[in-house]
Design a protein around this motif. Structure first.
Motif, PDB file in Angstrom:
ATOM      1  N   TYR A  95      -0.518   7.690   4.294  1.00 23.25           N
ATOM      2  CA  TYR A  95       0.681   7.214   3.959  1.00 23.25           C
ATOM      3  C   TYR A  95       1.021   5.748   5.343  1.00 23.25           C
ATOM      4  N   PHE A  96       0.366   5.156   5.529  1.00 16.84           N
ATOM      5  CA  PHE A  96       0.170   3.899   5.891  1.00 16.84           C
ATOM      6  C   PHE A  96      -0.158   2.786   4.970  1.00 16.84           C
ATOM      7  N   TYR A  97      -0.520   3.450   3.810  1.00 13.57           N
ATOM      8  CA  TYR A  97      -1.045   2.912   2.657  1.00 13.57           C
ATOM      9  C   TYR A  97       0.546   3.006   1.873  1.00 13.57           C
ATOM     10  N   ARG A  98       0.843   3.561   2.007  1.00 17.23           N
ATOM     11  CA  ARG A  98       1.950   3.463   1.139  1.00 17.23           C
ATOM     12  C   ARG A  98       3.008   3.239   1.697  1.00 17.23           C
ATOM     13  N   ARG A  99       3.168   2.636   2.346  1.00 16.82           N
ATOM     14  CA  ARG A  99       3.950   2.139   3.801  1.00 16.82           C
ATOM     15  C   ARG A  99       3.881   0.769   3.171  1.00 16.82           C
ATOM     16  N   LEU A 100       2.781   0.650   3.116  1.00 13.31           N
ATOM     17  CA  LEU A 100       2.165  -1.110   3.229  1.00 13.31           C
ATOM     18  C   LEU A 100       2.597  -1.550   1.919  1.00 13.31           C
ATOM     19  N   LEU A 101       2.636  -0.975   0.275  1.00 17.37           N
ATOM     20  CA  LEU A 101       2.862  -0.803  -0.620  1.00 17.37           C
ATOM     21  C   LEU A 101       4.628  -1.435  -0.389  1.00 17.37           C
ATOM     22  N   ASP A 102       4.756  -0.950   0.168  1.00 17.15           N
ATOM     23  CA  ASP A 102       6.562  -1.193   0.647  1.00 17.15           C
ATOM     24  C   ASP A 102       6.595  -2.480   1.307  1.00 17.15           C
TER      25      ASP A 102
END
Length: 391
Positions: A95-102
């Motif tokens: 989820y951290f990486y998904r949030r980073l892309l956001d």
């Protein structure tokens, strides 16, 4: 049979998962910030993510996120409002990486849409002197026996960023500085038995891990298997978007292919073979959304299962794929690998350098020797690896 142990969390200060969530993730945010001249809006979003993942709680994706509903199903509905360290570590990392892309606007219309925040580091690795050494080693390999070539290219894919050909040929028989064997499990004979040269396997599926110097050896292995007619076709599964810093995407496959074809000698021949295989359909690149799911493979959707089921063998590369294969749980290391992978469709092989705590399929004596020599460092140091196969 065995009892199912708890999933690994990041809530224990001093533990490896806790250090990833509280130290590595902030460092990755700084790395991304320094790699691109993001404007005030993106800088503010990165600041907010840094504050959120170190001091805050899980928040759902924005209401207009294209995959909000999918992530709600994958876990944000259950985990929202909880500290990052109190949810399954595998989920929190993903989820951290998904949030980073956001935060960097990867999915948002605008100048930064589709720009891989990790691309500078990936390209720097591809263009490094170490990659030159790796590709030059292929010229020496051409004069070796087929068995030696098999071994070297398999170990190249296993170790990824260990470019030295001599290391690859001797790794299984050597020792680490602590005196323990680099390979804690070696089912390579079983792996090769599933791809005999006399009766080519119809289909190999290779689920890639990292880009750069780790993807190139995967491509070399595929080219070797196709050229030696150990397999008829191959499917390379990569991530549909940037994930876990260096995970391979379709763009990374193309970058690696260009790197091979621009090199001299044997490397160019491998690149040309891969190019031909892609154009005539013997090699296919796929990128299923579940490849970026924060879930174990036992929860794969039916359409992804259908992609993997026809394979004579599916090879899962790397630490993250291993965690998803066996379940990111506190398994006793002697838990049978076949038991915890029974849900996977068809024969499966794991090629993994140990960089996280989860492990299965070890002999009791192997575990005891490793722990006596290195305490628990062997689980995460990256100095040990395994080849495990379930037919």
């Amino acid at each position: 049979m065995h009892d199912t142990p708890p999933v690994i969390l990041g809530d224990e200060p001093g533990s490896f998962p806790h250090s990833v969530l509280t130290e590595r993730h902030p460092a990755i945010i700084r790395q991304v910030r320094e790699a691109f001249p993001y404007g005030p809006e993106r800088q503010a979003a990165l600041d907010a993510l840094l504050d959120d993942c170190t001091k805050g709680v899980i928040e759902p994706l924005p209401a207009d996120a294209h995959d909000r509903d999918r992530w709600q199903e994958w876990g944000t509905a259950a985990y929202s409002g909880r500290p990052w360290t109190d949810v399954p570590w595998l989920w929190a990392e993903s989820y951290f990486y998904r949030r980073l892309l956001d935060a960097v606007g990867f999915f948002t219309p605008g100048a930064w849409q589709g720009i891989d925040p990790f691309r500078p580091a990936k390209l720097a690795e591809l263009d490094s002197a170490e990659t030159d050494e790796e590709l030059a080693a292929l010229d020496e390999l051409a004069g070796r026996s087929e068995a030696e070539q098999d071994r070297a290219l398999l170990h190249g894919s296993l170790w990824g960023n260990r470019a030295d050909l001599g290391f690859r040929l001797s790794a299984a028989d050597g020792t680490t500085p602590e005196g323990t064997p680099p390979l804690v499990a070696d089912d390579s004979a079983a792996l090769w038995s599933l791809m005999p040269p006399a009766a080519p396997a119809p289909l190999l599926c290779l689920v890639a891990d990292n880009a750069g110097r780790e993807l190139i050896p995967d491509l070399l292995l595929i080219a070797h298997l196709l050229t030696r007619r150990r397999i008829q076709r191959a499917v390379l599964q990569v991530k549909p978007y940037p994930y876990f810093v260096s995970d391979a995407t379709p763009a990374d496959v193309l970058d690696s292919l260009r790197r091979l074809r621009s090199a001299p000698g044997s490397a160019r021949a491998y690149g040309d073979a891969l190019w031909a295989a892609l154009t005539d359909g013997r090699l296919t690149v796929r990128a299923h959304p579940f490849s970026c799911a924060p879930l174990p493979y036992e929860r794969m959707p039916d359409d992804f299962r259908a992609e993997l089921t026809p394979a004579t063998l599916t090879v899962l590369k790397g630490d993250l794929n291993y965690r998803r294969l066996v379940g990111d749980r506190r398994w006793p290391p002697t838990t049978a690998f076949a038991d915890v992978t029974a849900c996977f469709p068809g024969p499966v092989a794991a090629l993994r350098t140990l960089k996280s705590e989860v492990i299965t399929g070890l002999r009791a004596g192997t575990e005891a020797a490793l722990t006596a020599a290195e305490d628990q460092r062997w689980r995460t140091s990256g100095t040990h690896a395994l080849i495990q196969v379930r037919r």
